[in-house]
Design a protein around this motif. Structure first.
Motif, mmCIF file in Angstrom:
data_model
loop_
_atom_site.group_PDB
_atom_site.id
_atom_site.type_symbol
_atom_site.label_atom_id
_atom_site.label_comp_id
_atom_site.label_asym_id
_atom_site.label_seq_id
_atom_site.Cartn_x
_atom_site.Cartn_y
_atom_site.Cartn_z
ATOM 1 N N VAL A 182 44.612 57.102 38.800
ATOM 2 C CA VAL A 182 44.056 57.394 40.131
ATOM 3 C C VAL A 182 44.007 56.137 40.997
ATOM 4 C CG1 VAL A 182 41.916 58.000 41.325
ATOM 5 C CG2 VAL A 182 42.719 59.409 39.419
ATOM 6 N N ILE A 183 43.524 55.054 40.396
ATOM 7 C CA ILE A 183 43.366 53.824 41.172
ATOM 8 C C ILE A 183 44.729 53.229 41.526
ATOM 9 C CG2 ILE A 183 42.543 51.443 41.039
ATOM 10 C CD1 ILE A 183 40.151 52.592 39.383
ATOM 11 N N ALA A 184 45.665 53.296 40.582
ATOM 12 C CA ALA A 184 47.003 52.781 40.882
ATOM 13 C C ALA A 184 47.600 53.547 42.059
ATOM 14 C CB ALA A 184 47.901 52.894 39.652
ATOM 15 N N GLU A 185 47.343 54.839 42.102
ATOM 16 C CA GLU A 185 47.870 55.627 43.221
ATOM 17 C C GLU A 185 47.165 55.273 44.533
ATOM 18 O OE1 GLU A 185 47.646 59.660 41.830
ATOM 19 O OE2 GLU A 185 49.465 59.454 40.608
ATOM 20 N N ASP A 186 45.862 55.024 44.456
ATOM 21 C CA ASP A 186 45.143 54.576 45.657
ATOM 22 C C ASP A 186 45.770 53.296 46.200
ATOM 23 O OD1 ASP A 186 43.321 56.639 45.489
ATOM 24 O OD2 ASP A 186 41.735 55.443 44.558
ATOM 25 N N LEU A 187 45.995 52.347 45.313
ATOM 26 C CA LEU A 187 46.490 51.037 45.752
ATOM 27 C C LEU A 187 47.939 51.127 46.199
ATOM 28 C CD1 LEU A 187 44.758 48.939 42.965
ATOM 29 C CD2 LEU A 187 44.076 49.155 45.361
ATOM 30 N N HIS A 188 48.668 51.998 45.551
ATOM 31 C CA HIS A 188 50.041 52.255 45.973
ATOM 32 C C HIS A 188 50.056 52.809 47.398
ATOM 33 C CE1 HIS A 188 53.638 54.959 46.212
ATOM 34 N NE2 HIS A 188 54.221 53.857 45.778
ATOM 35 N N GLY A 189 49.164 53.740 47.647
ATOM 36 C CA GLY A 189 49.080 54.337 48.971
ATOM 37 C C GLY A 189 48.718 53.325 50.043
ATOM 38 N N LEU A 190 47.952 52.335 49.663
ATOM 39 C CA LEU A 190 47.547 51.312 50.622
ATOM 40 C C LEU A 190 48.651 50.292 50.873
ATOM 41 C CD1 LEU A 190 43.935 50.661 49.306
ATOM 42 C CD2 LEU A 190 44.536 51.684 51.493
ATOM 43 N N GLY A 191 49.711 50.359 50.076
ATOM 44 C CA GLY A 191 50.807 49.401 50.239
ATOM 45 C C GLY A 191 50.479 48.028 49.708
#
Length: 597
Positions: free
Chosen positions: A81-90
């Motif tokens: 979940v967190i990796a996806e959050d940070l991915h989304g933030l670029g």
RNA sequence: GGGGCGGUAGCUCAGCUGGUCAGAGCAGGAGACUCAUAAUCUCCCGGUCGUGGGUUCGAGCCCCACCCGCCCUACCA
């Protein structure tokens, strides 16, 4: 301005894998670190940005039990979940990994051994609780009882939620296990302690040497701690953690390293993992052992003690440079932080973020409704850089509409649109006037000014100065009014050429904050390929361990921190808007979402 | 209890080592323009820089005390 290329380690704090991230979290460590890193790469430096999820410790175990999962299963879920959050933030991580890798375990144990061999770790016997029925160790948070201080009867073994005091479970009145209600038995238990007092001298020299460099509150805070250094426990009665690498301890299922100890080592272990994955297992040394290398750690203010005090102590101890001396561990002496950049806290509509009360906006939800650059911009220009700051939806909408859409987006749109409509290409300028030259010189000069602010992690100032260029360009267009000069095509071409050159400069200046929209402007003006790289999620494997996913990316892009001459003749199409204007009704919608279960 | 940070125009905030430092954006008022996502540009209004003392030729900027907000940490037990 920047003379030579340097190795720069960017170390954003490790998010704890017990839930999704909200924008308060990421405003403190992730986004500032990314803006800093993107700038440093553009300035020609060799940046290594590493982090990962922090997955051990009691809170993970407790929550896993509550949800009927193993700790590992819970960590797997939130790592993703967190990796996806940070991915989304670029977030441009070179490697975003996790603390449950075999590599991390091995590196943590190596650091432990180095400290141990140099005499900076010693055992101490204390009182701990076990469950009489199972014989298992009962971690502090599993125990509750009456607080000995305020009398609150729901106090946990490690802390009272009512009065906020930290507790020792032995102190609780009528302690009971939260698992099965039985009364825990307190027995003697042995733990390892990090001998922080043995770093008082060397840390004092280190920190005093940083005065004038670090933000003053960080140095002051850390220096003040030196007055009363106490040994700190680095092991815990818990089976979820990194094993203690000593005979007689290694296989003890109920004693592991305390989560904070393994988490701070993550910066280093992730660098080692990155090096191995890059194909040169020794590559980490350029960031950790070269005396000219620089390292910047980004975190919220609640984490200063670990980054300005404990982690430097561990690095110095491992390197044999504590007050008791010693010899470097087998990997050699390691660099201490160049700078510890601490953020204050973001609040939400005047209140603390609170997941349980739903005073929160999660990254994922935010990005489903709004553009990532809008959030990045808000955090850059209005984030908790020097003091606690309040996130409000009305301010977010206003910044988006007035500054991104109306100032910057509109400048791009009106400039490109006029040129596209009249010429279909970047026009060849005629003779340039003083006004033309002045504006272009002004935006060229902004690189030094904005860069200096970014290099000091002063994002508010940097953003404001970049936006000033945009405002000057809008003013220039209004003054020159090319739409009134139909009978002077030479002049019109010069004006539009000048405007487009400054648009191009501004998109470069804004790239650290707005990498996505800068990429669009780059392409709009004829750029090809990747201007500013974005991270990707990759599945990786590890010998002897389960597969897992990491965040990584190729950030060796075309973006350079300098004014690049635009090329007349490059075809231009009618532009599409850079940013979406938000209707003010979103303020009410979002406010209605708050505090609704 | 101890330590730290902050308290500057209606709002959100800049103000480095004391002397154009009283600023920016927004909001409010007036006007200009029409290329642009009714965007842009100009002008005006607006603050005794938390309170009270002190140092200084001169203090948001230094010192002391106090009030308020926040962070970290401790203890009486």
């Amino acid at each position: 301005m920047s003379s030579s290329s340097r190795h720069i380690l960017t170390a954003p704090a490790w998010p704890y894998a017990n839930g999704p991230r909200h924008i308060g979290h990421v405003s403190g460590f992730a986004l500032p670190a990314d803006m800093f890193s993107r700038y440093q790469r553009m300035a020609g430096n060799q940046v290594l940005m590493v982090s990962g999820t922090d997955e051990h410790g009691t809170p993970i175990q407790v929550q896993a039990d509550k949800e009927g999962l193993t700790a590992r299963e819970l960590a797997d879920r939130y790592n993703r979940v967190i990796a996806e959050d940070l991915h989304g933030l670029g977030m441009s991580y070179d490697l975003f990994t996790r603390t449950t890798t075999r590599n991390h375990y091995a590196v943590v144990q190596e650091i432990f051994k180095g400290l141990y061999d140099n005499g900076y770790i010693f055992p101490k016997t204390t009182m701990g609780a076990i469950s009489p029925s199972t014989g298992r160790t009962l971690p502090d948070r599993y125990i509750e009882g009456t607080c000995p201080i305020c009398g609150y009867d729901g106090a946990r073994g490690d802390q009272c939620d009512n009065c906020g005091n930290q507790l020792d479970p032995v102190e609780l009145v009528n302690p009971v296990s939260r698992i099965n209600g039985e009364t825990p038995k307190f027995v003697e238990t042995e733990h390892f302690m990090l001998d922080l007092p043995a770093f008082t001298e060397v840390l004092g020299r280190y920190l005093r040497g940083r005065q004038g460099e670090w933000r003053p509150n960080v140095v002051k805070f850390a220096l003040n701690l030196l007055d009363d250094m106490q040994p700190r426990a680095i092991s815990r009665d818990l089976d979820w953690g990194v094993p203690i690498p000593l005979d007689g301890w290694r296989d003890n299922p109920a004693k592991k390293l305390y989560v904070w100890f393994d988490a701070v080592v993550g910066y280093f272990s992730a660098s080692v993992e990155w090096a191995r994955r890059s194909g040169d297992p020794e590559a980490w040394r350029a960031w950790w052992q070269d005396p000219d290398a620089l390292s910047y750690y980004f975190m919220g203010k609640d984490n200063i003690v670990f980054h300005a005090e404990i982690w430097p102590a561990m690095l110095l101890g491992y390197s044999g440079q504590g007050d008791k001396g010693g010899t470097p561990g087998s990997l050699g002496a390691l660099n201490t932080p160049t700078e510890v950049v601490s953020s204050e806290f973001l609040t939400m509509e005047g209140r603390k973020f609170s997941s349980s009360r739903n005073v929160v906006i999660y990254v994922k939800d935010f990005l489903e409704r709004y553009d990532v650059d809008a959030l990045r911009y808000y955090v850059a220009v209005a984030g908790p850089e020097n003091q606690d700051t309040d996130f409000t939806w009305s301010e977010f909408v206003r910044r988006n509409n007035d500054e991104l859409v109306a100032a910057w987006g509109n400048l791009v749109n009106r400039s490109v649109n006029m040129a596209a409509k009249n010429y279909g290409a970047i026009p060849e300028p005629g003779d340039l006037t003083d006004a033309d030259r002045a504006l272009m010189e002004r935006s060229r000069n902004a690189f030094a000014a904005v860069g200096a602010e970014l290099g000091r992690s002063r994002f508010k100032n940097a953003t404001t100065e970049a936006l000033d260029v945009v405002r000057d360009a809008n003013r220039y267009l209004s003054d020159q009014a090319p739409w009134k000069l139909k009978d002077d095509p030479d002049r019109v071409r010069s004006i539009l050429y000048t405007a487009l050159q400054v648009v191009d400069d501004a998109k470069t200046l804004l790239t650290p904050f707005l990498p996505n929209s800068s990429q669009k402007v780059y392409e709009m003006l004829g750029g090809e390929g990747v201007w500013s790289g974005m991270p990707e999620i990759q599945e990786v494997s590890e010998d002897g361990g389960p597969d897992y996913s990491v965040l990584t990316g190729d950030y060796d892009t075309r973006a350079r921190w300098e004014s690049a001459p635009i090329r007349p003749g490059v075809p231009l199409a009618k532009p599409t808007p850079l940013f979406k204007k938000l209707d003010t009704s979103v303020v009410d919608e979002e406010l209605a979402r708050l505090e609704r279960p």
